[in-house]
Design a protein around this motif. Structure first.
Motif, PDB file in Angstrom:
ATOM      1  N   UNK A 132      38.019   5.638  63.088  1.00 47.64           N
ATOM      2  CA  UNK A 132      37.345   4.337  63.027  1.00 47.64           C
ATOM      3  C   UNK A 132      36.153   4.234  63.967  1.00 47.64           C
ATOM      4  N   UNK A 133      35.963   5.219  64.841  1.00 54.90           N
ATOM      5  CA  UNK A 133      34.873   5.151  65.822  1.00 54.90           C
ATOM      6  C   UNK A 133      33.631   5.922  65.411  1.00 54.90           C
ATOM      7  N   UNK A 134      33.581   6.394  64.175  1.00 56.04           N
ATOM      8  CA  UNK A 134      32.422   7.148  63.716  1.00 56.04           C
ATOM      9  C   UNK A 134      32.171   6.864  62.243  1.00 56.04           C
ATOM     10  N   UNK A 135      30.908   6.986  61.857  1.00 57.27           N
ATOM     11  CA  UNK A 135      30.518   6.798  60.459  1.00 57.27           C
ATOM     12  C   UNK A 135      30.019   8.124  59.889  1.00 57.27           C
ATOM     13  N   UNK A 136      30.610   8.560  58.795  1.00 52.95           N
ATOM     14  CA  UNK A 136      30.204   9.796  58.129  1.00 52.95           C
ATOM     15  C   UNK A 136      29.212   9.468  57.017  1.00 52.95           C
ATOM     16  N   UNK A 137      28.107  10.192  57.002  1.00 50.84           N
ATOM     17  CA  UNK A 137      27.051   9.957  56.021  1.00 50.84           C
ATOM     18  C   UNK A 137      26.645  11.297  55.411  1.00 50.84           C
ATOM     19  N   UNK A 138      26.997  11.486  54.166  1.00 44.54           N
ATOM     20  CA  UNK A 138      26.669  12.715  53.445  1.00 44.54           C
ATOM     21  C   UNK A 138      25.308  12.515  52.791  1.00 44.54           C
ATOM     22  N   UNK A 139      24.325  13.332  53.184  1.00 46.77           N
ATOM     23  CA  UNK A 139      22.949  13.132  52.732  1.00 46.77           C
ATOM     24  C   UNK A 139      22.386  14.440  52.172  1.00 46.77           C
ATOM     25  N   UNK A 140      21.285  14.320  51.444  1.00 48.70           N
ATOM     26  CA  UNK A 140      20.506  15.485  51.051  1.00 48.70           C
ATOM     27  C   UNK A 140      19.036  15.114  51.209  1.00 48.70           C
ATOM     28  N   UNK A 141      18.323  15.921  51.978  1.00 49.56           N
ATOM     29  CA  UNK A 141      16.895  15.682  52.158  1.00 49.56           C
ATOM     30  C   UNK A 141      16.134  16.925  51.734  1.00 49.56           C
ATOM     31  N   UNK A 142      14.848  16.777  51.543  1.00 53.50           N
ATOM     32  CA  UNK A 142      14.041  17.882  51.051  1.00 53.50           C
ATOM     33  C   UNK A 142      13.146  18.417  52.163  1.00 53.50           C
ATOM     34  N   UNK A 143      13.130  19.740  52.259  1.00 50.77           N
ATOM     35  CA  UNK A 143      12.374  20.437  53.298  1.00 50.77           C
ATOM     36  C   UNK A 143      11.286  21.280  52.653  1.00 50.77           C
ATOM     37  N   UNK A 174      28.777  26.839  53.199  1.00 52.21           N
ATOM     38  CA  UNK A 174      28.779  25.621  54.007  1.00 52.21           C
ATOM     39  C   UNK A 174      28.626  24.375  53.137  1.00 52.21           C
ATOM     40  N   UNK A 175      27.806  24.489  52.086  1.00 49.95           N
ATOM     41  CA  UNK A 175      27.571  23.357  51.193  1.00 49.95           C
ATOM     42  C   UNK A 175      28.854  22.957  50.461  1.00 49.95           C
ATOM     43  N   UNK A 176      29.681  23.946  50.112  1.00 50.52           N
ATOM     44  CA  UNK A 176      30.899  23.661  49.362  1.00 50.52           C
ATOM     45  C   UNK A 176      31.903  22.841  50.157  1.00 50.52           C
ATOM     46  N   UNK A 177      31.814  22.911  51.475  1.00 50.51           N
ATOM     47  CA  UNK A 177      32.759  22.193  52.342  1.00 50.51           C
ATOM     48  C   UNK A 177      32.439  20.705  52.432  1.00 50.51           C
ATOM     49  N   UNK A 178      31.165  20.366  52.332  1.00 49.92           N
ATOM     50  CA  UNK A 178      30.713  19.027  52.712  1.00 49.92           C
ATOM     51  C   UNK A 178      31.322  17.873  51.908  1.00 49.92           C
ATOM     52  N   UNK A 179      31.451  17.949  50.575  1.00 51.10           N
ATOM     53  CA  UNK A 179      32.021  16.793  49.859  1.00 51.10           C
ATOM     54  C   UNK A 179      33.432  16.445  50.318  1.00 51.10           C
ATOM     55  N   UNK A 191      26.113  13.097  47.754  1.00 49.00           N
ATOM     56  CA  UNK A 191      25.115  12.944  48.823  1.00 49.00           C
ATOM     57  C   UNK A 191      24.110  11.839  48.538  1.00 49.00           C
ATOM     58  N   UNK A 192      23.681  11.198  49.599  1.00 47.49           N
ATOM     59  CA  UNK A 192      22.654  10.160  49.532  1.00 47.49           C
ATOM     60  C   UNK A 192      21.284  10.822  49.636  1.00 47.49           C
ATOM     61  N   UNK A 193      20.419  10.685  48.603  1.00 47.30           N
ATOM     62  CA  UNK A 193      19.100  11.329  48.667  1.00 47.30           C
ATOM     63  C   UNK A 193      18.175  10.600  49.645  1.00 47.30           C
ATOM     64  N   UNK A 194      17.517  11.370  50.509  1.00 50.98           N
ATOM     65  CA  UNK A 194      16.630  10.782  51.520  1.00 50.98           C
ATOM     66  C   UNK A 194      15.172  11.147  51.301  1.00 50.98           C
ATOM     67  N   UNK A 195      14.882  11.988  50.317  1.00 49.26           N
ATOM     68  CA  UNK A 195      13.504  12.389  50.089  1.00 49.26           C
ATOM     69  C   UNK A 195      13.068  13.464  51.073  1.00 49.26           C
ATOM     70  N   UNK A 196      11.758  13.638  51.187  1.00 51.89           N
ATOM     71  CA  UNK A 196      11.216  14.696  52.043  1.00 51.89           C
ATOM     72  C   UNK A 196      11.222  14.263  53.506  1.00 51.89           C
ATOM     73  N   UNK A 197      11.731  15.130  54.360  1.00 45.18           N
ATOM     74  CA  UNK A 197      11.767  14.884  55.806  1.00 45.18           C
ATOM     75  C   UNK A 197      11.297  16.138  56.530  1.00 45.18           C
TER      76      UNK A 197
END
Length: 206
Positions: A132-143, A174-179, A191-197
């Motif tokens: 309860x003390x942390x928020x997990x955010x699964x994202x995908x951004x473009x490099x 590593x990617x297979x573990x994330x979901x 994953x939440x798309x974040x666009x180019x970063x």
């Protein structure tokens, strides 16, 4: 995608101190990042060898019966020896301890317990938190990479004090573990798309 990795004594000790309960699962993370770090550590360990060899070759002791060193060979000996000793110090301080740690714990792992999680990396250091003390955010951004854009899936875990740690999905394993790990930590499986970063705009892999 969990592993059958048994929790280390350190993970069990941390979980016991924090009252996290029984061990439920383990997820290996950041293996691609750790592999790159291991290559760098090996390079650091062997780096002193050529410099010390050059220092010896330039010294008056390297050839039996050689006369006194010239000014050039003295300068070369001192410069090479200084560089070799500097790298030797780094190898003793960082390289060898890091490699020994990687042999005992080859990759970073997130251990899930009944009431909290413990993340441990072989280079030293750990994080532990009640769910309860942390928020997990699964994202995908473009490099930007070689004139194109490539996806960088990551799992960001942000604590109440604002600090964020990152589990990277750079490699396929590593990617297979994330979901599954994201869902286990209370986040979304997609994953939440974040666009180019830019890389400096994202957390450094744990």
């Amino acid at each position: 995608m969990t592993s059958h990795t048994a929790p280390s004594r350190t993970a069990l000790a941390i979980a016991g101190q924090r009252g996290f309960g029984e061990h439920r699962a383990a997820y290996p993370v950041n293996r691609s990042h750790d592999r790159a770090m291991n290559v760098a550590l090996v390079a650091l360990v062997v780096a002193p060898v050529p410099f010390l060899a050059m220092a010896w070759a330039a010294s008056p002791w390297s050839s039996p019966g050689a006369g006194p060193s010239t000014a050039g060979s003295v300068v070369g000996t001192i410069a090479s020896a200084a560089a070799g000793l500097a790298f030797l110090g780094l190898a003793l301080w960082l390289g060898i301890p890091g490699l020994l740690a990687s042999f005992s714990h080859p990759h970073a792992t997130v251990h899930l317990f009944e009431r909290g999680a413990v993340a441990i990396r072989h280079r030293g250091g750990s994080y532990s938190w009640p769910y309860e003390n942390a928020q997990a955010r699964y994202v995908v951004w473009q490099e930007a990479w070689e004139g194109e854009l490539r996806d960088r899936p990551q799992l960001w875990v942000t604590f109440r004090d604002g600090e964020t740690i990152c589990f990277d999905g750079h490699s396929e394993r590593d990617r297979a573990v994330l979901p599954d790990l994201a869902a286990a930590l209370g986040g979304d499986r997609e994953p939440e798309p974040l666009g180019e970063l830019l890389s400096y705009e994202t957390p450094t892999p744990f």
